[in-house]
Design an enzyme around this catalytic site. Sequence first.
Site, PDB file in Angstrom:
ATOM      1  N   ASP A   1      75.245  29.515  53.388  1.00 25.05           N
ATOM      2  CA  ASP A   1      75.652  29.930  54.732  1.00 25.05           C
ATOM      3  C   ASP A   1      76.701  28.947  55.263  1.00 25.05           C
ATOM      4  OD1 ASP A   1      74.266  27.640  55.435  1.00 25.05           O
ATOM      5  OD2 ASP A   1      72.541  28.691  56.266  1.00 25.05           O
TER       6      ASP A   1
ATOM      7  N   CYS B   1      76.322  24.979  54.951  1.00 28.38           N
ATOM      8  CA  CYS B   1      76.036  24.426  53.618  1.00 28.38           C
ATOM      9  C   CYS B   1      76.619  23.028  53.412  1.00 28.38           C
ATOM     10  CB  CYS B   1      76.490  25.380  52.526  1.00 28.38           C
ATOM     11  SG  CYS B   1      78.261  25.631  52.430  1.00 28.38           S
TER      12      CYS B   1
ATOM     13  N   HIS C   1      81.700  26.597  50.055  1.00 30.05           N
ATOM     14  CA  HIS C   1      80.271  26.431  49.792  1.00 30.05           C
ATOM     15  C   HIS C   1      80.063  25.253  48.850  1.00 30.05           C
ATOM     16  CE1 HIS C   1      80.418  30.927  50.720  1.00 30.05           C
ATOM     17  NE2 HIS C   1      79.826  30.341  51.754  1.00 30.05           N
TER      18      HIS C   1
END
Length: 344
Positions: A122, A125, A336
């Site tokens: 998400d 992260c 991410h």
Amino acid sequence: MGTTTAVTSSHSERSPFQTTLHSFSQNTGFIWRTLTEKLKSACRFLLGLWFIKGPYIYIARLIRDCSGISRRSLSVSPKMDLMTYCDFEWKGGTPHAEKIKKAYQEMYDKYHIKYVHQIRGDNYCALRATMFQVLSRGIPFPFWMREQDITKLPEMLFYKQGCNWIQQYSFGPEKYAGPKVFYKLRQCMDMLKMQWGEIYRLKEKKDREKACKMLFSDESMEYKIYEAVKFLMLYLAIEMFEGINHGQDVPNFCRMLFARDTSLDPVSFMLNHLNCIGDTGGLEQIEMFLLGYTLKLKIRALRLSKYGTEEFESSFVDVDQRDWHSITLLTEDDRHYNIPIMDK
């Protein structure tokens, strides 16, 4: 014969009312006995169902609860073999997939990274991957946080420095908080201070890992920690912006931070960037410098999309601070982040 004649005679001597009453009494007794037997049978059936189904219901609830814990625990996965993870995530044969596979192989061979913690992908992260390492490794509170009560920083900025625009701070997916913002920020700061202090005091690595497993399985608690870190980033950004205006020396990244059209000052930085973190976007590269500066960390990122270039290994620090702790992140797309684990 005499007895039979006497009984027959006695029956014939009853009045019609007595006969009807006697018949009703016999029928009522029969009905009551029948109902009693059926009630007993029903009770035995229900009790049987309870003793048969009860344990299974309990087991089903236990499985449901455990599966709920498992889902919440996906915030930070247990460590897994690096190349197994690579093979699972990158099965295609496109040029980009082959490039990423080579990057993973180089990390395994050259950097001796054998395992990885997968982080929930998400918009928290980067903060999650950073704070998990900070807490699980027992990295202490930065000195600047220890020399003052960080829980009072929100009110201090508002009342002493007149930063009333802080009321527009938003908490990830939660939008405008208004007057409640200071109460919520204090909750976040309290959570960060308490959890960091408690986990740091655990001297055994296994105890810290157990505590982290609990913390990073509770969204409410971990989100408060991320929002606290975001606010600390804002606090230092305000300090450095004032330093620029007063001609003081500031880290190089600070000038770049406020050179963007979307963050010319702390207000626009908060509204256009910090408020988005955890909601619609994550940390940008320049903000990774601010994160490291806030936590006094030397953050290194292995950027797999940059494999074969000088940017494959990037360091988000532009000041030489040998006493800062170091952490390493792994990213495939600069958005991410996962946690690489070296084989020791």
